[in-house]
Design an enzyme around this catalytic site. Sequence first.
Site, PDB file in Angstrom:
ATOM      1  N   HIS A 138       0.806  -1.228   0.000  1.00 32.02           N
ATOM      2  CA  HIS A 138       0.000   0.000   0.000  1.00 32.02           C
ATOM      3  C   HIS A 138       0.837   1.275   0.000  1.00 32.02           C
ATOM      4  O   HIS A 138       0.326   2.360   0.289  1.00 32.02           O
ATOM      5  CB  HIS A 138      -0.956   0.006   1.204  1.00 32.02           C
ATOM      6  N   CYS A 170       5.004  19.892  -7.632  1.00 32.48           N
ATOM      7  CA  CYS A 170       6.186  19.234  -8.199  1.00 32.48           C
ATOM      8  C   CYS A 170       7.265  20.263  -8.548  1.00 32.48           C
ATOM      9  O   CYS A 170       6.995  21.223  -9.269  1.00 32.48           O
ATOM     10  CB  CYS A 170       5.763  18.463  -9.455  1.00 32.48           C
ATOM     11  N   THR A 203      -3.991  -7.713  11.020  1.00 27.53           N
ATOM     12  CA  THR A 203      -4.799  -7.222   9.903  1.00 27.53           C
ATOM     13  C   THR A 203      -6.200  -7.794  10.005  1.00 27.53           C
ATOM     14  O   THR A 203      -6.378  -8.961  10.364  1.00 27.53           O
ATOM     15  CB  THR A 203      -4.173  -7.512   8.520  1.00 27.53           C
TER      16      THR A 203
HETATM   17  P1  NAD Z   1      -7.419  -2.424  10.144  1.00 26.35           P
HETATM   18  O1  NAD Z   1      -7.361  -1.116  10.852  1.00 26.35           O
HETATM   19  O2  NAD Z   1      -8.548  -2.746   9.289  1.00 26.35           O
HETATM   20  O3  NAD Z   1      -7.301  -3.642  11.168  1.00 26.35           O
HETATM   21  C1  NAD Z   1      -6.327  -3.725  12.122  1.00 26.35           C
HETATM   22  C2  NAD Z   1      -6.367  -5.095  12.781  1.00 26.35           C
HETATM   23  O4  NAD Z   1      -5.384  -5.098  13.802  1.00 26.35           O
HETATM   24  C3  NAD Z   1      -7.702  -5.465  13.464  1.00 26.35           C
HETATM   25  O5  NAD Z   1      -8.074  -6.758  13.059  1.00 26.35           O
HETATM   26  C4  NAD Z   1      -7.370  -5.428  14.955  1.00 26.35           C
HETATM   27  O6  NAD Z   1      -8.093  -6.395  15.688  1.00 26.35           O
HETATM   28  C5  NAD Z   1      -5.901  -5.751  14.938  1.00 26.35           C
HETATM   29  N1  NAD Z   1      -5.150  -5.255  16.078  1.00 26.35           N
HETATM   30  C6  NAD Z   1      -5.372  -4.180  16.869  1.00 26.35           C
HETATM   31  N2  NAD Z   1      -4.424  -4.050  17.779  1.00 26.35           N
HETATM   32  C7  NAD Z   1      -3.544  -5.049  17.581  1.00 26.35           C
HETATM   33  C8  NAD Z   1      -2.327  -5.453  18.198  1.00 26.35           C
HETATM   34  N3  NAD Z   1      -1.801  -4.754  19.215  1.00 26.35           N
HETATM   35  N4  NAD Z   1      -1.695  -6.561  17.734  1.00 26.35           N
HETATM   36  C9  NAD Z   1      -2.204  -7.274  16.701  1.00 26.35           C
HETATM   37  N5  NAD Z   1      -3.352  -6.943  16.065  1.00 26.35           N
HETATM   38  C10 NAD Z   1      -4.003  -5.834  16.496  1.00 26.35           C
HETATM   39  O7  NAD Z   1      -6.059  -2.462   9.363  1.00 26.35           O
HETATM   40  P2  NAD Z   1      -5.641  -3.264   8.106  1.00 26.35           P
HETATM   41  O8  NAD Z   1      -6.325  -4.567   8.042  1.00 26.35           O
HETATM   42  O9  NAD Z   1      -4.190  -3.226   8.102  1.00 26.35           O
HETATM   43  O10 NAD Z   1      -6.199  -2.456   6.831  1.00 26.35           O
HETATM   44  C11 NAD Z   1      -6.525  -1.141   6.762  1.00 26.35           C
HETATM   45  C12 NAD Z   1      -5.638  -0.295   5.857  1.00 26.35           C
HETATM   46  O11 NAD Z   1      -5.251   0.829   6.598  1.00 26.35           O
HETATM   47  C13 NAD Z   1      -4.355  -0.937   5.437  1.00 26.35           C
HETATM   48  O12 NAD Z   1      -4.297  -0.842   4.072  1.00 26.35           O
HETATM   49  C14 NAD Z   1      -3.236  -0.103   6.005  1.00 26.35           C
HETATM   50  O13 NAD Z   1      -2.378   0.277   4.975  1.00 26.35           O
HETATM   51  C15 NAD Z   1      -3.892   1.154   6.464  1.00 26.35           C
HETATM   52  N6  NAD Z   1      -3.384   1.644   7.756  1.00 26.35           N
HETATM   53  C16 NAD Z   1      -2.036   1.682   7.989  1.00 26.35           C
HETATM   54  C17 NAD Z   1      -1.543   2.120   9.213  1.00 26.35           C
HETATM   55  C18 NAD Z   1      -0.052   2.134   9.441  1.00 26.35           C
HETATM   56  O14 NAD Z   1       0.717   2.200   8.478  1.00 26.35           O
HETATM   57  N7  NAD Z   1       0.408   2.047  10.679  1.00 26.35           N
HETATM   58  C19 NAD Z   1      -2.427   2.510  10.217  1.00 26.35           C
HETATM   59  C20 NAD Z   1      -3.810   2.465   9.943  1.00 26.35           C
HETATM   60  C21 NAD Z   1      -4.264   2.020   8.709  1.00 26.35           C
HETATM   61 ZN    ZN Z   2       5.888  16.628 -11.926  1.00 22.96          ZN
END
Ligand code: NAD
Ligand code: ZN
Length: 243
Positions: A110, A139, A180
Site C-alpha cells: 500500500h 512538483c 490485519t
Molecule cells: P485495520 O485497521 O482494518 O485492522 C487492524 C487489525 O489489527 C484489526 O483486526 C485489529 O483487531 C488488529 N489489532 C489491533 N491491535 C492489535 C495489536 N496490538 N496486535 C495485533 N493486532 C491488532 O487495518 P488493516 O487490516 O491493516 O487495513 C486497513 C488499511 O489501513 C491498510 O491498508 C493499512 O495500509 C492502512 N493503515 C495503515 C496504518 C499504518 O501504516 N500504521 C495505520 C492504519 C491504517
Molecule cells: Zn511533476
Amino acid sequence: MIDIAQGPVTAVTGAGVSAESGVPIFRGEEGLWRDYRPEELATLGAFQRNPRLVWEWYNWRRELVSECRPNAAHETLARMEKTLRDFTLITQNVDGFHQAAGSENVLEVHGNIWRTRCTACDYLTEDHRVPLADLPPHCPECGALLRPDVVWFGEPLPRDVLDTAWAAAAGCRVMLVIGTSAVVHPAASLPTVALKNDAQLVEINPAETPLSAHAHEVIRDPAAEALPGWWEAHRPGQARATA
Ligand code: NAD
Ligand code: ZN
C-alpha cells in the site's frame, strides 16, 4: 505444532502490528481525524475535490508516526529476516516501521507515507520532514500537484510488488498474519492463496477475523506482546546468517 523449518515463511502485517507503537488502526474511534473516516479521505476523488484537506490528513499522520517508534513485533520480524533462509515480509502499512526496525526487504503493497510523487510526471521523492510546509505541495519539476505515494481505496496495487507478494504467499509453508482485519482486498487474499497451497497459517490478532476459522494457530494477544515469545519457541536452534 507449527514447524518453520519446513520451508519458506511469509509474514503479512496490517495496522495492528503498529498499534502498540501508538499508531491508531483505521477501524474505531481512534482512526477518525476531524470527524472524517479514512474512507472519506484516502481516495483519489477526495484528493481531486480537496487536495489540501487530504494533504493535511497525511501531514497529521506523518507527525503522529514521527512521534512513535517501532515495537517488539517489528523488531522480531527483522530478526526473522536475518535468521531464516527464506523469509518474506509483506505489509499493508505505510508507516515505514519495518524498515526502521531493521527489515531490509519489505514488500509494501500500500505504499509509504514518507514517499511523495507527482500526479503528472515521474517525480518521486522520499523525505521525513514534519510538518510539511505549503500544503498541498507542488512538483519541483513540472509544477503539478504532488500526492502521497500510497494506494488509496479503489486504486490498483503496485503490480510488481503484488506479483512478488503473491508468489511468496503461494510458495510459503508457514504464513504469519499479524494485525490485519483481513478485509481490505486484494492484500486480504494473500492468506487464502497460502492456504490453497497447503501452508500452515498463524494468526496474531486480539480480535477475531474472517481468517480465524481457517488458521492452524490463533494467538489472541497484541502483536508486540505475542510475537517475540512465538519466535523464541519456534526459531531454528541453529541461527543461519544470510549473505
Ligand atoms: P485495520 O485497521 O482494518 O485492522 C487492524 C487489525 O489489527 C484489526 O483486526 C485489529 O483487531 C488488529 N489489532 C489491533 N491491535 C492489535 C495489536 N496490538 N496486535 C495485533 N493486532 C491488532 O487495518 P488493516 O487490516 O491493516 O487495513 C486497513 C488499511 O489501513 C491498510 O491498508 C493499512 O495500509 C492502512 N493503515 C495503515 C496504518 C499504518 O501504516 N500504521 C495505520 C492504519 C491504517
Ligand atoms: Zn511533476
